[in-house]
Design a protein around this motif. Structure first.
Motif, PDB file in Angstrom:
ATOM      1  N   ARG A  61     -10.452  -1.135   2.654  1.00  0.00           N
ATOM      2  CA  ARG A  61     -10.383  -1.743   3.975  1.00  0.00           C
ATOM      3  C   ARG A  61      -8.973  -1.612   4.543  1.00  0.00           C
ATOM      4  NH1 ARG A  61     -10.644  -7.947   1.689  1.00  0.00           N
ATOM      5  NH2 ARG A  61      -8.416  -8.152   1.232  1.00  0.00           N
ATOM      6  N   ARG A  62      -8.925  -1.715   5.868  1.00  0.00           N
ATOM      7  CA  ARG A  62      -7.647  -1.817   6.593  1.00  0.00           C
ATOM      8  C   ARG A  62      -7.666  -3.164   7.288  1.00  0.00           C
ATOM      9  NH1 ARG A  62      -5.199  -1.198  11.532  1.00  0.00           N
ATOM     10  NH2 ARG A  62      -3.155  -0.136  11.498  1.00  0.00           N
ATOM     11  N   ARG A  63      -6.779  -4.068   6.857  1.00  0.00           N
ATOM     12  CA  ARG A  63      -6.817  -5.438   7.375  1.00  0.00           C
ATOM     13  C   ARG A  63      -5.520  -5.790   8.076  1.00  0.00           C
ATOM     14  NH1 ARG A  63      -8.329 -10.430   3.490  1.00  0.00           N
ATOM     15  NH2 ARG A  63      -6.113 -10.426   2.996  1.00  0.00           N
ATOM     16  N   THR A  64      -5.661  -6.481   9.189  1.00  0.00           N
ATOM     17  CA  THR A  64      -4.516  -6.991   9.930  1.00  0.00           C
ATOM     18  C   THR A  64      -4.583  -8.513   9.965  1.00  0.00           C
ATOM     19  OG1 THR A  64      -5.735  -6.772  12.020  1.00  0.00           O
ATOM     20  CG2 THR A  64      -4.309  -4.946  11.382  1.00  0.00           C
ATOM     21  N   GLY A  65      -3.402  -9.124  10.059  1.00  0.00           N
ATOM     22  CA  GLY A  65      -3.317 -10.578  10.048  1.00  0.00           C
ATOM     23  C   GLY A  65      -3.060 -11.085   8.638  1.00  0.00           C
ATOM     24  N   GLY A  66      -2.410 -12.239   8.528  1.00  0.00           N
ATOM     25  CA  GLY A  66      -2.159 -12.809   7.213  1.00  0.00           C
ATOM     26  C   GLY A  66      -0.917 -12.229   6.562  1.00  0.00           C
ATOM     27  N   ALA A  67      -0.614 -12.729   5.373  1.00  0.00           N
ATOM     28  CA  ALA A  67       0.607 -12.328   4.676  1.00  0.00           C
ATOM     29  C   ALA A  67       0.482 -10.976   3.997  1.00  0.00           C
ATOM     30  CB  ALA A  67       0.979 -13.393   3.637  1.00  0.00           C
ATOM     31  N   ASP A  68      -0.759 -10.503   3.776  1.00  0.00           N
ATOM     32  CA  ASP A  68      -0.940  -9.250   3.037  1.00  0.00           C
ATOM     33  C   ASP A  68      -1.663  -8.204   3.877  1.00  0.00           C
ATOM     34  OD1 ASP A  68      -3.388 -10.477   3.080  1.00  0.00           O
ATOM     35  OD2 ASP A  68      -3.928  -9.928   1.030  1.00  0.00           O
ATOM     36  N   ASP A  69      -1.325  -8.137   5.173  1.00  0.00           N
ATOM     37  CA  ASP A  69      -1.988  -7.126   5.980  1.00  0.00           C
ATOM     38  C   ASP A  69      -1.598  -5.739   5.469  1.00  0.00           C
ATOM     39  OD1 ASP A  69       0.621  -7.208   6.828  1.00  0.00           O
ATOM     40  OD2 ASP A  69       0.180  -7.304   8.967  1.00  0.00           O
ATOM     41  N   GLY A  70      -2.537  -4.794   5.596  1.00  0.00           N
ATOM     42  CA  GLY A  70      -2.307  -3.449   5.086  1.00  0.00           C
ATOM     43  C   GLY A  70      -3.622  -2.834   4.641  1.00  0.00           C
ATOM     44  N   TRP A  71      -3.517  -1.719   3.933  1.00  0.00           N
ATOM     45  CA  TRP A  71      -4.675  -1.073   3.317  1.00  0.00           C
ATOM     46  C   TRP A  71      -4.903  -1.687   1.950  1.00  0.00           C
ATOM     47  CZ3 TRP A  71      -7.804   2.493   5.613  1.00  0.00           C
ATOM     48  CH2 TRP A  71      -7.332   3.131   6.775  1.00  0.00           C
ATOM     49  N   HIS A  72      -6.156  -2.027   1.642  1.00  0.00           N
ATOM     50  CA  HIS A  72      -6.506  -2.638   0.358  1.00  0.00           C
ATOM     51  C   HIS A  72      -7.638  -1.851  -0.289  1.00  0.00           C
ATOM     52  CE1 HIS A  72      -5.160  -6.608   2.427  1.00  0.00           C
ATOM     53  NE2 HIS A  72      -4.119  -5.945   1.940  1.00  0.00           N
ATOM     54  N   LEU A  73      -7.448  -1.519  -1.550  1.00  0.00           N
ATOM     55  CA  LEU A  73      -8.479  -0.841  -2.337  1.00  0.00           C
ATOM     56  C   LEU A  73      -8.786  -1.711  -3.544  1.00  0.00           C
ATOM     57  CD1 LEU A  73     -10.188   1.732  -3.014  1.00  0.00           C
ATOM     58  CD2 LEU A  73      -8.181   2.562  -4.284  1.00  0.00           C
ATOM     59  N   LYS A  74     -10.068  -2.071  -3.733  1.00  0.00           N
ATOM     60  CA  LYS A  74     -10.469  -2.912  -4.857  1.00  0.00           C
ATOM     61  C   LYS A  74     -11.380  -2.104  -5.786  1.00  0.00           C
ATOM     62  CE  LYS A  74     -10.052  -7.310  -2.381  1.00  0.00           C
ATOM     63  NZ  LYS A  74     -10.675  -8.635  -2.125  1.00  0.00           N
ATOM     64  N   LEU A  75     -10.979  -2.052  -7.061  1.00  0.00           N
ATOM     65  CA  LEU A  75     -11.696  -1.281  -8.068  1.00  0.00           C
ATOM     66  C   LEU A  75     -12.199  -2.202  -9.167  1.00  0.00           C
ATOM     67  CD1 LEU A  75      -8.927   1.434  -8.432  1.00  0.00           C
ATOM     68  CD2 LEU A  75     -11.109   1.789  -7.286  1.00  0.00           C
ATOM     69  N   PRO A  76     -13.329  -1.870  -9.795  1.00  0.00           N
ATOM     70  CA  PRO A  76     -13.784  -2.686 -10.938  1.00  0.00           C
ATOM     71  C   PRO A  76     -12.739  -2.677 -12.039  1.00  0.00           C
ATOM     72  CG  PRO A  76     -15.509  -1.161 -10.195  1.00  0.00           C
ATOM     73  CD  PRO A  76     -14.251  -0.770  -9.482  1.00  0.00           C
ATOM     74  N   GLY A  77     -12.533  -3.840 -12.665  1.00  0.00           N
ATOM     75  CA  GLY A  77     -11.556  -3.941 -13.747  1.00  0.00           C
ATOM     76  C   GLY A  77     -12.049  -4.863 -14.833  1.00  0.00           C
ATOM     77  N   ASP A  78     -11.314  -4.929 -15.924  1.00  0.00           N
ATOM     78  CA  ASP A  78     -11.665  -5.807 -17.028  1.00  0.00           C
ATOM     79  C   ASP A  78     -11.278  -7.239 -16.689  1.00  0.00           C
ATOM     80  OD1 ASP A  78     -12.530  -3.628 -18.490  1.00  0.00           O
ATOM     81  OD2 ASP A  78     -10.548  -3.269 -19.375  1.00  0.00           O
ATOM     82  N   GLY A  79     -12.283  -8.111 -16.611  1.00  0.00           N
ATOM     83  CA  GLY A  79     -12.014  -9.519 -16.338  1.00  0.00           C
ATOM     84  C   GLY A  79     -11.777  -9.827 -14.881  1.00  0.00           C
ATOM     85  N   GLY A  80     -11.966  -8.876 -13.998  1.00  0.00           N
ATOM     86  CA  GLY A  80     -11.739  -9.108 -12.570  1.00  0.00           C
ATOM     87  C   GLY A  80     -11.759  -7.786 -11.825  1.00  0.00           C
ATOM     88  N   ARG A  81     -11.146  -7.763 -10.657  1.00  0.00           N
ATOM     89  CA  ARG A  81     -11.066  -6.532  -9.875  1.00  0.00           C
ATOM     90  C   ARG A  81      -9.600  -6.175  -9.669  1.00  0.00           C
ATOM     91  NH1 ARG A  81     -15.334  -4.850  -6.828  1.00  0.00           N
ATOM     92  NH2 ARG A  81     -14.232  -4.550  -4.875  1.00  0.00           N
ATOM     93  N   LEU A  82      -9.300  -4.892  -9.836  1.00  0.00           N
ATOM     94  CA  LEU A  82      -7.940  -4.422  -9.621  1.00  0.00           C
ATOM     95  C   LEU A  82      -7.760  -4.112  -8.147  1.00  0.00           C
ATOM     96  CD1 LEU A  82      -5.249  -3.566 -10.994  1.00  0.00           C
ATOM     97  CD2 LEU A  82      -6.152  -1.233 -10.966  1.00  0.00           C
ATOM     98  N   GLU A  83      -6.802  -4.769  -7.517  1.00  0.00           N
ATOM     99  CA  GLU A  83      -6.546  -4.521  -6.096  1.00  0.00           C
ATOM    100  C   GLU A  83      -5.254  -3.740  -5.946  1.00  0.00           C
ATOM    101  OE1 GLU A  83      -5.670  -6.863  -1.893  1.00  0.00           O
ATOM    102  OE2 GLU A  83      -7.138  -7.696  -3.291  1.00  0.00           O
ATOM    103  N   LEU A  84      -5.340  -2.630  -5.234  1.00  0.00           N
ATOM    104  CA  LEU A  84      -4.181  -1.818  -4.879  1.00  0.00           C
ATOM    105  C   LEU A  84      -3.970  -1.932  -3.378  1.00  0.00           C
ATOM    106  CD1 LEU A  84      -5.077   1.433  -6.883  1.00  0.00           C
ATOM    107  CD2 LEU A  84      -3.784  -0.542  -7.678  1.00  0.00           C
ATOM    108  N   SER A  85      -2.734  -2.013  -2.965  1.00  0.00           N
ATOM    109  CA  SER A  85      -2.466  -2.177  -1.536  1.00  0.00           C
ATOM    110  C   SER A  85      -1.351  -1.240  -1.094  1.00  0.00           C
ATOM    111  CB  SER A  85      -2.087  -3.626  -1.219  1.00  0.00           C
ATOM    112  OG  SER A  85      -0.904  -4.000  -1.906  1.00  0.00           O
ATOM    113  N   ALA A  86      -1.418  -0.869   0.181  1.00  0.00           N
ATOM    114  CA  ALA A  86      -0.387  -0.032   0.789  1.00  0.00           C
ATOM    115  C   ALA A  86      -0.142  -0.537   2.200  1.00  0.00           C
ATOM    116  CB  ALA A  86      -0.824   1.436   0.804  1.00  0.00           C
ATOM    117  N   GLU A  87       1.019  -0.186   2.729  1.00  0.00           N
ATOM    118  CA  GLU A  87       1.383  -0.663   4.065  1.00  0.00           C
ATOM    119  C   GLU A  87       0.466  -0.062   5.129  1.00  0.00           C
ATOM    120  OE1 GLU A  87       5.418   0.447   4.593  1.00  0.00           O
ATOM    121  OE2 GLU A  87       6.194  -0.940   3.073  1.00  0.00           O
ATOM    122  N   LEU A  88       0.392  -0.760   6.257  1.00  0.00           N
ATOM    123  CA  LEU A  88      -0.361  -0.249   7.407  1.00  0.00           C
ATOM    124  C   LEU A  88       0.248   1.074   7.873  1.00  0.00           C
ATOM    125  CD1 LEU A  88      -0.926  -3.488   9.504  1.00  0.00           C
ATOM    126  CD2 LEU A  88      -2.634  -2.242   8.177  1.00  0.00           C
TER     127      LEU A  88
END
Length: 530
Positions: A61-88
């Motif tokens: 996703r590409r999200r605007t607003g909030g403290a973590d606006d930017g590009w977010h990629l969520k991948l399946p992980g062990d015990g949760g989801r691994l989130e990777l983020s990059a600047e807008l």
């Protein structure tokens, strides 16, 4: 561009429009609500036309607003989801382009397919920071009022309210964090919430339009789900999925990821070879050749990884006092540099068109498998148990043949040590193929192959220890030759070489017992088949 990552562990709850938020300071570790903020968030979710990311449980996703606006990629992980983020990023020719650092992480899934907007999710969020008595963050609690639009054909607008609690980074994946999530679940359900029926906001936004979307070709249902071909295809798909899932982990150089991706590659090759006669043709032969190339590329890094771990273990276990700190740093540094070079070659290979074509060919095979059709001269079609059982018999016969060759030549003075050891390496590969075959047969038929599977796994362990020792010795020998040419003292390498030789011989002492277990398990299965 800088990419950040963290493990996301959260729980989501559906809640009524007017349900009040309960007191959350009663949760374990939580002493106070340290801060509360309101945000207006807007996210555009991207996927291919056939929703490859969504089916792989990946969100972009590409999200605007909030403290973590930017590009977010969520991948399946062990015990949760691994989130990777990059600047807008700024639009290019009027369109937003996914940052290459994130696109690389999903290249094995999306290949060269276009990424397009599939949903918009707007969210009025009230975000509360839950902290412990020292002010350290424990979790974030979000009260979200969501309005979403599916951009797929037939998509509609939906609105809902949900609660979300997400652990702080230091507690994600810990027992303490699990206890907090469990207590929060009890507390929030008692307050009137219920566990969310949708795993994500994206799934809720897509709603029924998800069911109407085109399926990726590799998910095409088989025409005859009870046929031997369908059983083989299902086994191939499981390993195809494993291969694709480990691709981004290998790129990030996660521990054991190269090994697991190599295993998936070898299992794919083994299934195609073991069940030759169910699927066959030029397409299969081409894929076999390409998988062999991929396995070789992964093998170079894997061997260096194994050797580096063994060298560290051997040096730490040394009690002679004859290996200096300088020797240790030189030996470990040399093999680590070799691994880093091999890993860079892997990443280049995973970005190549050849690799992407292999993945495309695999998907095409799964969608339209080249099934061997019976001819007019063939007898009536065999039952699946019979067909799969015959392939298991063939794998066992090959294992027996390699066993006899390995044992007969172990003391053959006319062969070099390398040649004699190579026969046991061939035996290990035969045990792998029999194990893979047993697994596929068990999942597709009523044949109980668990004993064969376990016995082959034991043989793999025995000969795996032996082969690791051989690989380590070969590397020590090569390093000693290189150091000798440079005039460097090689005594420490010779000391480690001799210890590895002893370790290898020790591993072979369990060989006969492992082989007897395989033959015993196979005889039991044959009796039940009659």
């Amino acid at each position: 561009m800088m990419v950040n990552s963290f493990l996301e562990v959260e729980a989501k709850f559906a809640v009524g429009e007017h349900t009040p938020v309960p007191d959350l300071t009663v949760l374990p570790e939580v002493a106070t609500v340290a801060d509360t903020k309101k945000h207006n968030l807007s996210a555009i979710y991207y996927d291919t036309r056939d929703l490859r990311l969504t089916h792989a449980k990946v969100t972009l996703r590409r999200r605007t607003g909030g403290a973590d606006d930017g590009w977010h990629l969520k991948l399946p992980g062990d015990g949760g989801r691994l989130e990777l983020s990059a600047e807008l990023t700024e639009p290019v020719d009027g369109e937003f382009v996914v940052p290459e650092e994130l696109r690389a992480q999903i290249r094995s899934i999306v290949r060269d397919y276009e990424l397009m907007p599939i949903a918009q999710v707007d969210n009025n969020r009230t975000e509360s920071l839950l902290a412990d008595d020292s002010g350290q963050p424990v979790a974030e609690f979000c009260d979200d009022r969501v309005t979403a639009w599916s951009l797929l054909p037939g998509g509609q607008q939906t609105s809902w309210r949900e609660w979300e609690i997400e652990l702080s980074g230091r507690l994600a994946g810990t027992e303490e964090g699990a206890a907090i999530i469990s207590a929060a679940t009890t507390r929030l359900i008692s307050a009137g919430a219920r566990k969310s029926a949708s795993p994500s906001k994206l799934r809720a936004a897509l709603g029924d339009s998800l069911e109407e979307a085109q399926l990726p070709d590799y998910l095409t249902p088989h025409d005859d789900p009870d046929s031997p071909a369908a059983a083989v295809v299902n086994a191939l798909k499981a390993n195809r999925d494993k291969l694709v899932a480990y691709d981004p982990k290998v790129r990030r150089d996660e521990w054991d990821s190269v090994h697991q991706m190599r295993v998936a590659t070898r299992e794919l090759r083994s299934h195609l070879q073991t069940f030759d006669g169910v699927l066959a043709g030029e397409q299969v032969e081409h894929i076999l050749a390409e998988l062999k190339v991929l396995a070789g590329m992964l093998g170079s890094a894997r061997d260096a990884e194994v050797v580096e771990e063994r060298f560290a273990w051997l040096i730490d276990a040394d009690d002679s006092g004859l290996i200096s700190e300088e020797d240790k740093n030189h030996i470990l540094g040399t093999i680590n540099n070799e691994y880093q070079r091999a890993h860079r070659r892997i990443v280049l290979g995973l970005d190549s068109q050849r690799y992407l074509s292999l993945l495309k060919d695999l998907d095409q095979l799964l969608a339209d498998p080249p099934v061997v059709e019976p001819t007019e001269d063939d007898e009536a079609p065999q039952e699946m148990d019979e067909v799969m059982g015959e392939h298991l018999d063939q794998a066992y016969a090959k294992l027996r043949k390699r066993h006899k060759k390995a044992v007969r030549n172990w003391d053959n003075p006319e062969l070099s040590l390398h040649q004699r050891e190579e026969y046991f390496h061939d035996m290990r590969k035969a045990a792998k193929k029999l194990r893979y075959a047993a697994e596929a047969v068990s999942s597709a038929t009523g044949l109980k192959t668990r004993r064969i599977y376990k016995a082959c796994k034991q043989m793999q362990s025995v000969l795996g220890d032996f082969q690791d020792s051989v690989t380590s010795r070969n590397k020590l020998q090569a390093m000693a030759a290189a150091d000798a040419r440079r005039g460097r003292d090689t005594f420490a390498l010779g000391l480690l070489y001799q210890r590895e030789r002893e370790i290898g011989l020790q591993a072979l002492r369990d060989y006969d017992d492992a082989y007897d277990r395989i033959t015993s398990a196979y005889r039991r299965l044959r009796k039940k088949k009659k």
